[in-house]
Design a protein around this motif. Sequence first.
Motif, PDB file in Angstrom:
ATOM      1  N   PRO A  26      33.208  21.470 -23.451  1.00  0.00           N
ATOM      2  CA  PRO A  26      33.031  22.911 -23.254  1.00  0.00           C
ATOM      3  C   PRO A  26      34.178  23.489 -22.441  1.00  0.00           C
ATOM      4  CG  PRO A  26      31.540  21.674 -21.837  1.00  0.00           C
ATOM      5  CD  PRO A  26      32.154  20.685 -22.774  1.00  0.00           C
ATOM      6  N   THR A  27      34.406  24.772 -22.600  1.00  0.00           N
ATOM      7  CA  THR A  27      35.463  25.438 -21.842  1.00  0.00           C
ATOM      8  C   THR A  27      34.922  26.489 -20.875  1.00  0.00           C
ATOM      9  OG1 THR A  27      35.766  27.081 -23.598  1.00  0.00           O
ATOM     10  CG2 THR A  27      37.142  25.097 -23.680  1.00  0.00           C
ATOM     11  N   ASP A  28      33.685  26.930 -21.057  1.00  0.00           N
ATOM     12  CA  ASP A  28      33.067  27.892 -20.141  1.00  0.00           C
ATOM     13  C   ASP A  28      32.907  27.246 -18.772  1.00  0.00           C
ATOM     14  OD1 ASP A  28      31.288  30.442 -19.676  1.00  0.00           O
ATOM     15  OD2 ASP A  28      30.095  28.729 -18.983  1.00  0.00           O
ATOM     16  N   ARG A  29      33.318  27.951 -17.711  1.00  0.00           N
ATOM     17  CA  ARG A  29      33.360  27.321 -16.383  1.00  0.00           C
ATOM     18  C   ARG A  29      31.991  26.865 -15.888  1.00  0.00           C
ATOM     19  NH1 ARG A  29      34.394  32.769 -15.315  1.00  0.00           N
ATOM     20  NH2 ARG A  29      36.607  32.395 -15.670  1.00  0.00           N
TER      21      ARG A  29
ATOM     22  N   ALA B 286      37.529  38.989  -5.668  1.00  0.00           N
ATOM     23  CA  ALA B 286      38.884  38.694  -6.134  1.00  0.00           C
ATOM     24  C   ALA B 286      38.877  37.911  -7.440  1.00  0.00           C
ATOM     25  CB  ALA B 286      39.641  37.908  -5.068  1.00  0.00           C
ATOM     26  N   THR B 287      39.762  38.287  -8.335  1.00  0.00           N
ATOM     27  CA  THR B 287      39.999  37.545  -9.564  1.00  0.00           C
ATOM     28  C   THR B 287      41.467  37.152  -9.604  1.00  0.00           C
ATOM     29  OG1 THR B 287      40.467  39.568 -10.813  1.00  0.00           O
ATOM     30  CG2 THR B 287      38.177  38.773 -10.796  1.00  0.00           C
ATOM     31  N   HIS B 288      41.797  36.227 -10.493  1.00  0.00           N
ATOM     32  CA  HIS B 288      43.187  35.761 -10.567  1.00  0.00           C
ATOM     33  C   HIS B 288      43.739  36.018 -11.964  1.00  0.00           C
ATOM     34  CE1 HIS B 288      46.776  33.434  -9.943  1.00  0.00           C
ATOM     35  NE2 HIS B 288      46.393  33.055  -8.730  1.00  0.00           N
TER      36      HIS B 288
ATOM     37  N   MET C 265      39.812  34.704 -13.689  1.00  0.00           N
ATOM     38  CA  MET C 265      38.872  33.772 -13.072  1.00  0.00           C
ATOM     39  C   MET C 265      38.393  34.319 -11.725  1.00  0.00           C
ATOM     40  SD  MET C 265      39.083  31.256 -10.420  1.00  0.00           S
ATOM     41  CE  MET C 265      40.684  30.454 -10.464  1.00  0.00           C
ATOM     42  N   PRO C 266      37.065  34.347 -11.461  1.00  0.00           N
ATOM     43  CA  PRO C 266      36.529  34.929 -10.222  1.00  0.00           C
ATOM     44  C   PRO C 266      36.750  34.007  -9.021  1.00  0.00           C
ATOM     45  CG  PRO C 266      34.735  34.013 -11.513  1.00  0.00           C
ATOM     46  CD  PRO C 266      35.981  33.872 -12.351  1.00  0.00           C
TER      47      PRO C 266
ATOM     48  N   TRP D  42      44.622  28.034 -17.863  1.00  0.00           N
ATOM     49  CA  TRP D  42      43.900  27.376 -16.772  1.00  0.00           C
ATOM     50  C   TRP D  42      42.640  28.156 -16.407  1.00  0.00           C
ATOM     51  CZ3 TRP D  42      44.995  22.774 -14.416  1.00  0.00           C
ATOM     52  CH2 TRP D  42      46.251  22.210 -14.648  1.00  0.00           C
ATOM     53  N   ASP D  43      41.642  27.429 -15.934  1.00  0.00           N
ATOM     54  CA  ASP D  43      40.444  28.010 -15.357  1.00  0.00           C
ATOM     55  C   ASP D  43      40.015  27.088 -14.215  1.00  0.00           C
ATOM     56  OD1 ASP D  43      38.178  29.590 -14.885  1.00  0.00           O
ATOM     57  OD2 ASP D  43      37.726  29.811 -17.010  1.00  0.00           O
ATOM     58  N   ALA D  44      38.912  27.421 -13.545  1.00  0.00           N
ATOM     59  CA  ALA D  44      38.422  26.592 -12.450  1.00  0.00           C
ATOM     60  C   ALA D  44      36.906  26.593 -12.448  1.00  0.00           C
ATOM     61  CB  ALA D  44      38.942  27.088 -11.105  1.00  0.00           C
ATOM     62  N   ALA D  45      36.338  25.448 -12.087  1.00  0.00           N
ATOM     63  CA  ALA D  45      34.893  25.280 -11.956  1.00  0.00           C
ATOM     64  C   ALA D  45      34.613  24.621 -10.617  1.00  0.00           C
ATOM     65  CB  ALA D  45      34.355  24.413 -13.098  1.00  0.00           C
TER      66      ALA D  45
END
Length: 422
Positions: A160-163, A354-356, A362-363, A288-291
């Motif tokens: 999956p790609t959803d954080r 903040a988002t990036h 990404m929150p 890129w994303d982050a979890a």
Amino acid sequence: MAVGLTAVLTGGLLAACSSSDDGGDGDQITLTVGVFGQFGYEEAGLYDEYMDLNPHIKIQQDSITENKDYIAQLLTRLSQGSGLADIQAIEVANIADMAGDLNARWVDFNEYEDVDTSHFAPWKLVQSTSADGRLIGLGTDIGPTAICYRKDHFEAAGLPTDREEVGALWAGDWSAYIETGEQFQENAPDGVSWVDSPGGVYNGVVSSYEERYYDAQGELIYEDSEAVQAAWELGVRTEESGLSTRQKQFTDEWDRAMANGDFATISCPAWMLGYIQEKAGDGSAGLWDAAPAPVPSNWGGAFVGVPEAGKNREEAVKLAAWLTAPEQQAKLFSERGSFPSSLEAQQESVVQEATHPYFEGMPMGEIFSSAAAEIPPTIIGPRDQLIQEAFADGLLQIAQQGESPEAAWNNTLSRIQNALDE
């Protein structure tokens, strides 16, 4: 790799203005700031803002790329009492040294009535306070940690790609993070590894414990530490499963691996966002994303201090307090991703919301605020950095030289003991 804040302090502006000791011409004072890496103040425009507010001040920054070189120079200059900047950055791994035997080399911020320390996280103040109560450093950032991941690599491997779904893959368990990597590696794109470095895994895991290398009494415990054992075992498993690019972090080779997209995940304290953006480059924007990390942890963070041997202590204290005030810490997070050590700044909407843009919105405020609320107050000892680097390097001996885990462990313990004896 750190951060800063706002509150222009008053009083004594003229006291340090004599041309004999101000480093400038006439009434203008030049303040020098020594940092390591991309500390963020200059990049976020904070120096320019302060100079606009204080026309009699000129700020010059000197940056050394790697902290190991920076701290070696700083220790030499502290011992000599010369060559020091008016403000010097201090990495968290070195703060116990500075607040220990070297605390007299730094001004005590408690002696300056206009320095407000009430907004800092209490454990951050404890780290920079000497045994006799001298506060020698003001906190910049802290390092609440997530897992940054490449969405395109996850999709290609059938993950999956959803954080939220990604975070659920390893929630609460670093072993599940490695198990996910083993699953990823079965269908990974050609030339792509699960993780950047065995040292990165080690640092992420060990940073989730309160006691790592020292106990609450200041005694060394690294050989029998639960944190070290858990982090080492997962680092070894990373190599035995072939999940790593086998690079040493913060080297040119590691930077190139990041730029080339050679790995899918990385243990990612807040300050790492800016590093990824710089090294991965425009071509990786939005990939890129982050979890959330498996377990909340704090990796890194820094302080600023004012050496007693500095030329402009009064003005340097004012600048240090301004850079680490809540408004500037909040701004630095929104601009650079360096998460505030100020509890007041953490509650600012500019932080919480903040988002990036590089991470496609990404929150980051939500992710790192949640992590920061649960990180343990880590015990820091005087040789933390030496010990942590030795264990990370020991894992590289397995990765790069084929040493057995047992031999690498024993060699690492010997190298640490020899270094401690020097």
